[in-house]
Design an enzyme around this catalytic site. Structure first.
Site, PDB file in Angstrom:
ATOM      1  CB  ALA A 291      -0.941  -0.029   1.079  1.00 54.58           C
ATOM      2  CD  GLU A 295       0.114   1.517  -6.713  1.00 56.44           C
ATOM      3  OE1 GLU A 295      -1.082   1.480  -6.379  1.00 56.44           O
ATOM      4  OE2 GLU A 295       0.962   1.286  -5.738  1.00 56.44           O
ATOM      5  CG  ASP A 337      27.428  32.082 -33.340  1.00 56.52           C
ATOM      6  OD1 ASP A 337      26.861  32.942 -33.676  1.00 56.52           O
ATOM      7  OD2 ASP A 337      28.520  31.587 -33.722  1.00 56.52           O
TER       8      ASP A 337
END
Length: 458
Positions: A291, A295, A337
């Site tokens: 628990a 996940e 640049d």
């Protein structure tokens, strides 16, 4: 000529030798190598490339998406769910972990292939003399003995000994860290106690011409260059984790410790206070641990990073690693640049002021076709002739390997040549009739480039 001889030339005071001896030592001449000898030396010395740093194999990179700490936590959580009698949750965790790893690998693999394709589309080009003719070749085709033609803005792609220099200054910050351009000269210099980068008669791969122009004979390419030696030193540097990966690892450790501690605590409480059987208490503790396993966190983070990558790709920005998106998101200023990187590296003269008139010049790019309004007068022709005589660039018409008009040299000088041709001036014929006697390259103090030519030489 062997690699051993090349190393001997490099370390025996090449900077101290005269120009004639440099050509003799490298078995070349002022007109450069011919194509056959250049091809032979390319076979002998190999391409002028730095090898790619060692990378993990494809299989190892794929496995890396399933073996980092958060993924391992989910694998363990899924297995514990099966042991705890929660097969549906176990399958869900394992499938989510599998899909997440495959998705992350596929995103990074696509970005890596796109970056490799971009590198092949933008090869470095250099100007050299081959058989006395100025040509542009790929930097990877440079070989010892080639005569490099250097001008302002050029990136030097091999270590070379100068044989001609006109107000030449080179930015060597990539090697020395010193941002101030260094003056270079073709005269021999004492080399004792000085590094190659400190010798005025040598130019190094990876540096850039800040101003002036010159010619140099290549004596080292690839890993034999000073830049190659630096690359060899950095080749073993390991890849560091991004800030997001560091935080995810820290979170995984915290979650693991909290989950196991909570599971152990409830296991003890179930046995002591609830009088629950040992097997049932163990299953209850495993359920508590599962628990605590987030996940949904890993797929959520991966999806958010993937969406950020896709949004950047839609704006033509490629991100090689998903974890780098978070770091880029905190960036407020990017210095770049733009010349030749974000543009086409082409310039066009659109207007010219001569006498009391301003002339509008049509056409785009380096194609020498375009109208001039009002019609060119003597003042404009004098202006464009002076611009053409002061230019070191050269226009190339479409031909083998060239689909359109292009310029060899500075884009600004190429644009001036195109403007002169639109007014009916032949730059090549003009330079023959008015040979150059002296040149003063552009510098920041004078803010101009000057050339002295003899008019009416014929």
């Amino acid at each position: 000529m062997t690699t051993g001889l090349l190393e001997e030339i490099t370390t025996s005071g090449l900077a101290e030798t005269s120009t004639d001896l440099v050509f003799e030592a490298l078995h070349t001449g002022p007109s450069g190598l011919d194509d056959r000898e250049a091809a032979r030396r390319l076979t002998e010395f190999g391409p002028n490339l730095l090898p790619d740093p060692p990378r993990p194999s494809l299989l190892r990179r794929l496995a890396g998406n399933f073996t980092h700490l958060m993924a391992l936590l989910l694998w363990v959580g899924g297995l514990i769910a099966f042991v705890a009698g929660l097969p549906q949750l176990g399958f869900a965790i394992l499938i989510v972990n599998l899909i997440n790893g495959l998705f992350s690998f596929w995103q990074e693999y696509k970005a890596e292939k796109a970056i490799e394709a971009l590198r092949s589309l933008l090869p470095a080009r250099v100007s050299v003399l081959r058989g006395g003719i100025e040509v542009q070749i790929g930097a990877e085709d440079l070989v010892p003995g080639d005569v490099l033609l250097l001008s302002e803005g050029d990136r030097i792609s091999a270590d070379a000994r100068l044989v001609e220099a006109m107000a030449l200054r080179v930015d060597q910050s990539t090697l020395t860290g010193e941002s101030r351009p260094v003056r270079k000269a073709a005269e021999p210099f004492e080399s004792e106690g000085r590094s190659p980068a400190e010798l005025p008669s040598l130019v190094m791969a990876g540096t850039t011409v800040s101003s002036g122009r010159g010619r140099a004979v290549v004596y080292a390419t690839g890993m034999h260059t000073e830049f190659g030696k630096v690359a060899a030193l950095t080749g073993g540097v390991s890849e560091e984790l991004s800030p997001l990966q560091v935080e995810m690892r820290r979170l995984s450790v915290i979650v693991s410790v909290v989950a196991v501690a909570a599971g152990a605590a409830f296991f003890v409480l179930a046995l002591t206070l609830g009088e629950v059987p040992l097997a049932r208490g163990f299953v209850f503790a495993l359920g508590m641990i599962v628990a605590f396993v987030p996940e949904g966190l890993l797929p959520t983070v991966t999806l958010a990073l993937a969406l950020g990558t896709q949004r950047m790709a839609a704006r033509n920005a490629l991100v090689k690693r998903l974890s780098a998106v978070e770091t880029l998101g905190s960036t407020t200023v990017i210095c770049t640049d733009k010349t030749g990187t974000l543009t086409q590296n082409e310039m066009t003269v659109r207007a010219a002021a001569a006498g009391s008139l301003v002339f509008q010049i049509g056409g785009v790019g380096y194609v020498p076709v375009g109208s001039i309004t009002p019609d060119p007068d003597a003042a404009l022709l004098d202006l464009l002739q002076a611009a053409a005589l002061a230019s070191n660039a050269r226009l190339l018409p479409p031909g083998p390997g060239r689909e359109r008009w292009s310029v060899v040299g500075d884009p600004t000088e190429g644009a001036l040549l195109v403007a002169a041709m639109k007014a009916g001036i032949d730059p090549q014929g003009l330079s023959t009739r008015a040979p150059r006697l002296a040149e003063f390259p552009f510098d920041s103090a004078r803010k101009r480039m000057s050339a002295i030519s003899r008019i009416g030489a014929d």
